[in-house]
Scaffold this motif. Structure first.
Motif, short mmCIF file in Angstrom:
data_model
loop_
_atom_site.label_atom_id
_atom_site.label_comp_id
_atom_site.label_asym_id
_atom_site.label_seq_id
_atom_site.Cartn_x
_atom_site.Cartn_y
_atom_site.Cartn_z
N ARG A 189 0.81 -1.21 0.00
CA ARG A 189 0.00 0.00 0.00
C ARG A 189 0.85 1.27 0.00
N ASN A 190 1.99 1.20 0.68
CA ASN A 190 2.86 2.38 0.80
C ASN A 190 4.31 1.96 0.56
N LEU A 243 1.67 5.77 -2.54
CA LEU A 243 1.16 6.18 -1.23
C LEU A 243 -0.36 5.98 -1.21
N LEU A 268 7.62 9.19 5.89
CA LEU A 268 6.52 8.55 5.15
C LEU A 268 6.06 7.21 5.71
N ASN A 269 6.76 6.66 6.70
CA ASN A 269 6.32 5.40 7.32
C ASN A 269 5.87 4.39 6.27
N LEU A 270 6.82 4.03 5.39
CA LEU A 270 6.53 3.12 4.29
C LEU A 270 6.61 1.66 4.73
N ARG A 271 5.95 0.81 3.97
CA ARG A 271 6.03 -0.63 4.22
C ARG A 271 7.24 -1.23 3.53
N PRO A 280 8.33 3.13 12.64
CA PRO A 280 8.52 3.00 11.20
C PRO A 280 9.72 2.15 10.80
N MET A 328 8.93 -1.52 10.73
CA MET A 328 7.87 -1.85 9.77
C MET A 328 8.37 -1.94 8.34
#
Lengths: 310, 310
Positions: free
Chosen positions: A133-134, A150, A245-248, A279, A282
């Motif tokens: 999702r990100n 995003l 941005l707390n990305l996956r 983050p 993750m």
């Protein structure tokens, strides 16, 4: 039935083309050198058109079989209106309505976008980022670029220039950059800089990045340390992206990514040391899966989303 | 008819509450000190509930008049499930299903989110960011946080922790930070650091930021230079954000923003010098408009979007 898409990845030295079936398999490929044609815009466009038609014909298909054509170009692209704003490395392109020009010539729906955006779409739907999702997809080469997914959507930014990761400052003071700024990430990990660094470390002006990869594989400590140093710079830049941005997922492609196994651990360790707990825990950093095919497959994603009016 | 919303902004030292009519005007306000109640989670929750009911009653309204309650809390919040992950500055909060707890007590639909996210929503819909598709709202105080509106939507990140701008590295080497990292943006512009710096510059341990603002207004060169130096750090951090996200607008709030007129020019000049032409030309940096009301108004945006199931 319109089952196929054509993907075109326009680079500074060559143009890669691919015919993709509806399942996402490239059934026909072609490469075209840009050296002879990129001096004139008209010649470049003509060469692209001829190559596209040839590709379609080779599979005994016709325009009616093609759902759409997707082109990736190295510069900021107004993908909504189909206009090339400019191409930093190919002269003569400024506000060119390429979408309309190609549609008039080819009579096939055509969509254009930034090349790294198409690579990102490709990795997202067919490569390392499936179901994510990100995520960010970065390409480490002569230039350093990135595309952002995003909230399950390609993020292009206000003026279609998002993702200039190569020019995010890594230090408040730092070496001058082509862009007019200084201390940019690209000034630490771009190919030119890495080769300069390598020629000093290995006292050899001819050494290339694949050589340093091979040396590292053979256990050469200078080579291993060379990649570690590079990985620290990458990790420092990514720590900022991760906190913001707390990305996956972060997908790394481009030439430098071929040495991913010598970068991997140090990138993760640097992110873990510098980014916030939540983050950092993750995010995963992985190598791109599709290599040269990413842009051609991403073009299919662009075509399908554009045709369906997303 | 359900025409009102209640906004609650939970901070480390006090809780601000507001009753907002359907046009977005705060018709009643209250402030509650957290000092006596934040040692026990139960007491804090009870105090919030009592204050909300009192606020509604004071306007001779009842639960049936309230469309919903929105709470902003200082920490990562799972706004989807309504769970407080944890609050770094208020002990005793870990995975607390606050949404359900409050709904059971108050019988009014309740929604929770990170405090800076609510401030961002407030500035976006009612303040400096109206009509903006891509923006960041940053708060410069003891901590430095940010909220992101991307593609016309609040971007929360994979684990609801996006916007940790204060911990984006500004330098590869740099002073150690509370977060465990080093060289973080907050270590250059957070209030504590600014006051340490100020006590040296002005050789006065008691000097406060409003004093330096007043001195700058009076033409004191040390004070003007103090804000310029701060603005360069801010500009350096924002140049990276601008290159990565190609935003239309950056809104600056929090205590430090009161000196915005001494920061403004240098922030813009730094972004122009360091960021790429296209995104640098496109972005505006402005002062927040709503000050203390932003979170309460942002709570209305959260409530309305949540109730309508967006």
């Amino acid at each position: 039935m319109k089952q196929y898409t054509v993907g075109v990845d326009v680079g500074g030295t060559n143009i890669k083309l691919g015919l993709v079936n509806r399942f996402g398999t490239i059934v026909e490929k072609a490469v075209l050198s840009t050296r002879h044609v990129n001096k004139s815009r008209k010649r470049l466009i003509d060469a692209i058109c001829i190559s596209i038609l040839k590709l379609i014909k080779e599979k005994r298909l016709a325009a009616k079989d093609i759902l759409g054509i997707g082109l990736g170009l190295p510069g900021p692209i107004d993908s909504k209106r189909g206009i090339v704003s400019f191409l930093p490395n190919i002269p003569g392109w400024k506000n060119v309505p390429l979408k309309n020009i190609l549609q008039k010539k080819l009579h096939i729906p055509t969509f254009i976008d930034n090349d790294v955006n198409l690579i990102t779409l490709g990795e997202w739907k067919f490569g390392a980022g499936q179901g994510c999702r990100n995520m960010m997809c970065m390409t480490l080469g002569t230039g350093v670029g990135a595309g952002l997914i995003l909230n399950n959507d390609l993020y292009r930014g206000e003026g279609f220039s998002a993702g200039e990761l190569g020019h995010v400052p890594l230090n408040e003071d730092g070496p001058a950059c082509n862009c007019g700024g200084w201390g940019c990430f690209e000034r630490y990990v771009g190919n030119t800089v890495l080769l300069q660094e390598a020629s000093k470390v290995f006292r050899n002006k001819d050494i290339q990045l694949p050589d340093i990869y091979r040396l590292a594989k053979q256990g050469d400590q200078r080579a291993i340390r060379f990649w570690e140093k590079t990985a620290i710079h990458i990790g420092n830049a990514l720590a900022g992206v991760v906190n913001l941005l707390n990305l996956r997922l972060i997908v790394i492609g481009g030439g430098v990514s071929k040495s991913f196994k010598f970068l991997d651990k140090t990138i993760h360790a640097t992110i873990k040391a510098r980014a916030m707990k939540v983050p950092a825990a993750m995010v995963k950093v992985v190598r791109a899966k599709l290599d040269d095919d990413a842009g051609i497959l991403g073009a299919q994603v662009l075509v399908k989303e554009s045709v369906s009016g997303r």
